[in-house]
Design a protein around this motif. Structure first.
Motif: not given
Length: 514
Positions: A103-104, A114-115, A171-172, A202-205
Motif C-alpha cells: 500500500l503506497w 489502515l494497516m 506488517c511493515f 507493507a506501507t510505503s511512500n
C-alpha cells in the motif's frame, strides 16, 4: 471537529478491539465513521477492499510449520555468495500463502492507520508489526550473531526459520530501501520467507518500481521488485487529505532560535526532571560500545541533545534506537536549516525523526525554521528531498495531542508505576508533579478535560478494572475536583489543589459492569 476526530480516534480503536469477538477491518472502519471518529474517505475504502480480501483469506490460512530440514546448513558456500546467489529456494515446496498487499501513497493519507486496523483485527499471536528500517537493522544483527557463532554456510535458512517462528504475518510500516547492504540481502531473504508461508502487508511512500531508485548495483535488487509485485497486490492510496495535519498543535516544536525559545525549553527540561536528584550526563551501552548523553534523567526518562551532537557526528539508526529505548522524552535543540551541502546531516536527521516517531517518543525541538523550511530546496539528492516530505509530516504530527497521548503511554511507566500512589492515603507533592508531567500530554502547562479523561480512565482501570466511563461522569469529576467548566483548562496549582478530590472521585466511582 478536526480536533475531536483526532483525539478520539486512538481511544475508539482501543475500545473497538477490547472484545474477544473481533470485527473485520471493513466493519471497524464503518463503526468509526458512524461514530464520527473518522472522515469517510473514498480512497481509503478502495484500499479496504483489498485489505478485507486479505483478512478473509487469512481466516482459513494454515501456515505450514517449518520442517526439521529447514535449519540445515548449506555447506561449502560462503556467506556473500549465498546472499548474492541466484535466489534458488533452499526449502522444500510449500503451498503459496495468501497474496499480500503493498500500500503506497503520499504522507498522511491513512496508510498506517489502515494497516494498524488490519493488524488488530487479525486474531493470531504469530504476527508482527514493525518499522521496516528497524526490521532490517535487526536482520543485520542476526547475521552478525551467526557470523560469531559456530554455524557455517548459508545464513538465510537459519534467519528465515527464526523470523517465521516469531510470526508468519508481517506488517511493515514505511517500506523503503536506501542502503546497499539492505538491497543486496533482501532478494534472497524474502524469496526464502515467502517460500515458508510469509504474508506481508507493507506501507510505503513509493511504488515498488521506485524502490532503491538509482542505487548502487540496483540490477541485483530488481528481481526483488518483480517478486514483490507477484506476491503482493500493489495499491496506490490517493487521498487528497493529509490527516496528520489535522488537530491541535502543542508547544513541543519551537522556532525561531532565540533567547525566548532557549529559556522556554530550559525551563521545560527542568520541570520534567525536577523530581530526580541525579540529573547529569549519562552513558548508554550499545552492543559493546557506549553512547554519551550530554544531560539526562534515567528516573524520569528524559534526555537532552543538540542537533550537532546527534546529526553532525557519525551516528546512525542503532544509536537513535538506543536513545529511544532508554528515554521516552528527548530534547533536540538548535536544529539549523540544511542544504545539499549537508547531505549526511540531512540523512541522519531523517533517520532520527523516523526513530523518534516510530518509537512514540515525546520530542521537544528548538529550530531555526518550521519543519517545511528546514531543508532548503536547492536541487539536493532526489531520495533525500523525497524522504524529507515524510519527515516534515512526522514533525507536524508529533506536535498533535493524539501523538503526544500515544507517547504518554510510555511516559506512564517512568517513574515506575506513576499512578500507584493513588492507592495510598498520603500522596507527596513530587508524586503529584510526576503525574502532572505525564498527563499534561501537550506540555503546555495546562490540563484539559481530554487529558483529565485519560487520567481518570487509567486510574479507574488501575483500581476497578477497565470499564468505559460516560462523558457526563468525566465532566462531573472535573467540575467537582477542580471547580472548572468543560472548556476550561486548569493550571498545575489548581491541579495540585484538587488532586485529592479527583482521587476520591475515582475511588468512589462505581463501574457499570455488563
Amino acid at each position: 471537529p478536526g480536533l475531536k476526530m483526532r483525539t478520539c480516534r486512538l481511544w475508539s480503536l482501543r475500545r473497538l478491539f477490547s472484545t474477544r469477538n473481533r470485527d473485520s477491518p471493513q466493519a471497524v472502519y464503518d463503526k468509526m465513521v458512524a461514530r464520527g471518529d473518522l472522515k469517510d474517505d473514498r480512497s481509503q475504502r478502495d484500499a479496504l477492499v483489498h485489505i478485507e480480501e486479505l483478512y478473509n483469506a487469512i481466516q482459513t490460512y494454515q501456515p505450514p510449520a517449518p520442517s526439521p530440514s529447514d535449519s540445515s546448513e548449506s555447506q561449502g558456500s560462503d556467506w556473500m555468495s549465498s546472499i548474492l546467489g541466484s535466489g534458488t529456494n533452499m526449502f522444500s515446496s510449500r503451498p503459496d500463502p495468501p497474496r499480500g498487499i503493498y500500500l503506497w501513497g503520499g504522507v498522511g493519507c491513512g496508510k498506517t492507520m489502515l494497516m494498524d486496523m488490519f493488524y488488530k483485527c487479525v486474531d493470531t499471536p504469530l504476527k508482527r508489526r514493525v518499522h521496516f528500517h528497524s526490521f532490517m537493522l535487526q536482520l543485520h544483527r542476526r547475521m552478525h550473531a551467526l557470523r560469531s557463532s559456530d554455524i557455517k554456510g548459508d545464513p538465510i535458512p537459519h534467519i528465515t526459520k527464526e523470523i517465521i517462528n516469531e510470526g508468519w504475518l508481517l506488517c511493515f510500516d514505511e517500506f523503503q530501501v536506501t542502503d546497499i547492504a539492505d538491497a543486496l540481502v533482501m532478494r534472497r531473504l524474502f524469496d526464502s520467507l515467502w517460500s515458508q508461508g510469509l504474508v506481508v502487508l507493507a506501507t510505503s511512500n513509493r511504488p515498488p518500481d521506485d524502490l532503491y531508485y538509482n542505487g548502487i548495483q540496483r540490477d541485483l535488487f530488481v528481481p526483488f521488485i518483480h517478486e514483490c509485485k507477484e506476491r503482493c497486490t500493489v495499491h496506490h492510496l490517493l487521498s487528497p487529505t493529509d490527516y496528520r495535519l489535522m488537530g491541535t498543535q502543542a508547544a513541543v516544536y519551537n522556532t525561531p532560535l532565540n533567547d525566548q525559545t532557549t529559556v522556554y525549553v530550559s525551563k521545560l527540561f527542568d520541570r520534567l526532571t525536577k523530581t530526580d536528584k541525579k540529573v547529569s550526563p549519562k552513558t548508554i551501552n550499545l552492543n559493546g560500545r557506549t553512547l554519551q548523553v550530554p544531560m539526562g534523567s534515567f528516573r524520569n526518562g528524559v534526555a537532552r541533545f543538540t542537533f550537532q551532537e546527534l546529526c553532525a557526528m557519525p551516528k546512525g539508526a542503532e544509536d537513535f534506537l538506543g536513545i529511544c529505548e532508554q528515554f521516552h522524552t528527548v530534547f533536540v535543540v538548535d536544529v539549523p536549516t540544511l542544504t545539499r551541502n549537508e547531505v549526511n546531516q540531512v540523512r541522519r536527521f531523517i533517520t532520527l525523526v523516523d526513530a523518534l516517531y516510530e518509537n512514540r517518543v515525546r520530542a521537544i525541538f528548538t529550530a531555526m525554521a518550521p519543519p517545511h523550511e528546514i531543508l532548503l530546496s536547492d536541487g539536493g539528492p532526489e531520495d533525500e528531498m523525497f524522504a524529507f516530505d515524510r519527515t516534515v509530516s512526522r514533525l507536524t504530527e508529533m506536535q498533535s495531542l493524539e501523538y503526544l497521548r500515544k507517547a504518554g503511554c510510555r511516559a506512564k511507566k517512568t517513574p515506575p508505576d506513576v499512578l500507584e500512589c493513588i492507592r495510598e492515603v498520603q500522596i507527596s507533592e513530587d508524586q503529584i508533579a510526576d503525574i502532572w508531567d505525564v498527563y499534561d500530554a501537550d506540555l503546555n502547562g495546562e490540563l484539559s478535560i481530554l487529558e483529565f479523561e485519560e487520567l481518570v480512565d487509567d486510574s479507574v482501570n488501575l483500581l476497578h478494572g477497565h470499564y468505559p466511563i460516560p462523558g457526563e461522569m468525566i465532566q462531573e469529576g472535573y467540575s467537582t475536583a477542580f471547580n472548572a467548566m468543560r472548556d476550561e483548562a486548569i493550571s498545575y496549582e489548581k491541579f495540585k489543589a484538587g488532586f485529592h478530590g479527583a482521587v476520591d472521585f475515582v475511588k468512589n466511582y462505581k463501574p457499570l459492569r455488563n
